[in-house]
Enzyme design. Structure first.
Site, PDB file in Angstrom:
ATOM      1  N   GLU A  91    -141.316 -18.365 -11.159  1.00 47.50           N
ATOM      2  CA  GLU A  91    -140.569 -18.985 -12.264  1.00 47.50           C
ATOM      3  C   GLU A  91    -140.857 -20.491 -12.299  1.00 47.50           C
ATOM      4  O   GLU A  91    -141.111 -21.116 -11.257  1.00 47.50           O
ATOM      5  CB  GLU A  91    -139.073 -18.663 -12.044  1.00 47.50           C
ATOM      6  CG  GLU A  91    -138.068 -19.461 -12.837  1.00 47.50           C
ATOM      7  CD  GLU A  91    -138.059 -19.190 -14.322  1.00 47.50           C
ATOM      8  OE1 GLU A  91    -139.152 -19.131 -14.899  1.00 47.50           O
ATOM      9  OE2 GLU A  91    -136.960 -19.085 -14.899  1.00 47.50           O
ATOM     10  N   ASP A  92    -140.813 -21.070 -13.472  1.00 50.46           N
ATOM     11  CA  ASP A  92    -141.077 -22.505 -13.594  1.00 50.46           C
ATOM     12  C   ASP A  92    -139.939 -23.350 -13.028  1.00 50.46           C
ATOM     13  O   ASP A  92    -140.156 -24.251 -12.232  1.00 50.46           O
ATOM     14  CB  ASP A  92    -141.373 -22.899 -15.058  1.00 50.46           C
ATOM     15  CG  ASP A  92    -140.271 -22.501 -16.036  1.00 50.46           C
ATOM     16  OD1 ASP A  92    -139.308 -21.803 -15.631  1.00 50.46           O
ATOM     17  OD2 ASP A  92    -140.371 -22.878 -17.218  1.00 50.46           O
ATOM     18  N   ASP A  95    -132.294 -23.754 -13.141  1.00 52.30           N
ATOM     19  CA  ASP A  95    -131.351 -24.753 -13.637  1.00 52.30           C
ATOM     20  C   ASP A  95    -129.943 -24.222 -13.326  1.00 52.30           C
ATOM     21  O   ASP A  95    -129.460 -24.360 -12.207  1.00 52.30           O
ATOM     22  CB  ASP A  95    -131.653 -24.916 -15.130  1.00 52.30           C
ATOM     23  CG  ASP A  95    -130.854 -25.993 -15.825  1.00 52.30           C
ATOM     24  OD1 ASP A  95    -130.210 -26.792 -15.144  1.00 52.30           O
ATOM     25  OD2 ASP A  95    -130.867 -26.037 -17.071  1.00 52.30           O
ATOM     26  N   ARG A 158    -146.660 -27.890 -23.379  1.00 54.84           N
ATOM     27  CA  ARG A 158    -146.895 -27.037 -22.201  1.00 54.84           C
ATOM     28  C   ARG A 158    -148.242 -27.324 -21.556  1.00 54.84           C
ATOM     29  O   ARG A 158    -148.446 -27.018 -20.389  1.00 54.84           O
ATOM     30  CB  ARG A 158    -146.842 -25.552 -22.595  1.00 54.84           C
ATOM     31  CG  ARG A 158    -145.474 -25.078 -23.048  1.00 54.84           C
ATOM     32  CD  ARG A 158    -145.478 -23.556 -23.134  1.00 54.84           C
ATOM     33  NE  ARG A 158    -144.348 -23.032 -23.879  1.00 54.84           N
ATOM     34  CZ  ARG A 158    -143.185 -22.671 -23.333  1.00 54.84           C
ATOM     35  NH1 ARG A 158    -142.996 -22.804 -22.048  1.00 54.84           N
ATOM     36  NH2 ARG A 158    -142.214 -22.178 -24.082  1.00 54.84           N
TER      37      ARG A 158
HETATM   38  P1  5GP Z   1    -131.293 -21.404 -16.183  1.00 57.70           P
HETATM   39  O1  5GP Z   1    -131.050 -20.026 -16.686  1.00 57.70           O
HETATM   40  O2  5GP Z   1    -131.522 -21.480 -14.691  1.00 57.70           O
HETATM   41  O3  5GP Z   1    -130.231 -22.366 -16.640  1.00 57.70           O
HETATM   42  O4  5GP Z   1    -132.563 -21.950 -16.907  1.00 57.70           O
HETATM   43  C1  5GP Z   1    -133.817 -21.495 -16.597  1.00 57.70           C
HETATM   44  C2  5GP Z   1    -134.693 -21.566 -17.805  1.00 57.70           C
HETATM   45  O5  5GP Z   1    -134.325 -22.627 -18.667  1.00 57.70           O
HETATM   46  C3  5GP Z   1    -136.094 -21.848 -17.352  1.00 57.70           C
HETATM   47  O6  5GP Z   1    -136.818 -20.646 -17.275  1.00 57.70           O
HETATM   48  C4  5GP Z   1    -136.629 -22.726 -18.437  1.00 57.70           C
HETATM   49  O7  5GP Z   1    -137.209 -21.924 -19.432  1.00 57.70           O
HETATM   50  C5  5GP Z   1    -135.433 -23.405 -19.025  1.00 57.70           C
HETATM   51  N1  5GP Z   1    -135.237 -24.770 -18.525  1.00 57.70           N
HETATM   52  C6  5GP Z   1    -134.303 -25.234 -17.671  1.00 57.70           C
HETATM   53  N2  5GP Z   1    -134.418 -26.551 -17.474  1.00 57.70           N
HETATM   54  C7  5GP Z   1    -135.484 -26.935 -18.223  1.00 57.70           C
HETATM   55  C8  5GP Z   1    -136.146 -28.183 -18.417  1.00 57.70           C
HETATM   56  O8  5GP Z   1    -135.798 -29.259 -17.894  1.00 57.70           O
HETATM   57  N3  5GP Z   1    -137.226 -28.156 -19.248  1.00 57.70           N
HETATM   58  C9  5GP Z   1    -137.666 -27.036 -19.859  1.00 57.70           C
HETATM   59  N4  5GP Z   1    -138.735 -27.123 -20.654  1.00 57.70           N
HETATM   60  N5  5GP Z   1    -137.071 -25.845 -19.700  1.00 57.70           N
HETATM   61  C10 5GP Z   1    -135.999 -25.791 -18.876  1.00 57.70           C
END
Ligand code: 5GP
Length: 168
Positions: A91-92, A95, A158
């Site tokens: 995963e990238d 958050d 990207r």
């Molecule tokens: P979570 O579900 O953990 O809140 O968020 C994960 C997803 O939100 C990641 O797969 C990504 O797609 C997106 N995301 C969270 N933070 C960022 C950020 O700082 N930049 C970008 N481009 N995407 C983010």
């Protein structure tokens, strides 16, 4: 610029070497989580000397905003059976953790022999749910970032080689 391309590659080389030891002699399935995880996964697997197959999962939670909506949608599913397989999810960024929690639950419901998750970036301060992350290349502050596979709020950026953040 938050993290340079050279720094990213150095971190990925180390993680790749570690995963090579862990999975020595095993045949694994690597699942990049789309869309943001594709570039990290492409570099990571080239640093892993392991027999591996690639499958893709797609998840979306962001829309046009810079904050997670908390609502996760599956946009693409795997095709190979995962039962009894060693699965590495790539995963990238983690958050709130909601996306990973949803995807890990989905994969576990398919009875893999093992599941490890690696992430390029971790925004620890924003976590809402506990998720198991085996390896994280960089911990970052609570800033919206893009580049190196991650998109900007408009969906572009990207292809930037570095990870960058928006100006205040
Ligand atoms: P979570 O579900 O953990 O809140 O968020 C994960 C997803 O939100 C990641 O797969 C990504 O797609 C997106 N995301 C969270 N933070 C960022 C950020 O700082 N930049 C970008 N481009 N995407 C983010």
């Amino acid at each position: 610029m938050l993290i340079s391309s050279a720094h990213i590659q150095e971190g990925i080389r180390k993680l790749g070497a570690e995963l090579t030891e862990i999975y020595a002699g095993r045949r694994i399935v690597v699942i990049p989580l789309l869309r943001g995880g594709f570039m990290f996964a492409a570099d990571l697997i080239r640093n892993m000397d392991v027999d591996l197959q690639i499958e893709f999962l797609g998840a979306a939670s962001y829309g046009e905003q810079t904050r997670s909506s908390g609502e996760v949608r599956l946009t693409l599913d795997t095709t190979l059976p995962l039962s009894g397989r060693d699965v590495l999810l790539v995963e990238d960024i983690v958050d709130t953790g909601l996306t990973l929690a949803y995807i890990q639950k989905l994969i576990k419901s398919r009875n893999p022999a093992s599941l490890r998750t690696v992430v390029l970036l971790d925004k620890k301060a924003r976590r809402q749910v506990d998720v198991e992350v085996y390896g994280c290349v960089f911990s970052i502050p609570d800033r919206f970032v893009f580049g190196y596979g991650l998109d900007s709020p408009g969906g572009y950026g990207r292809n930037l080689p570095d990870i960058v953040t928006l100006k205040d």
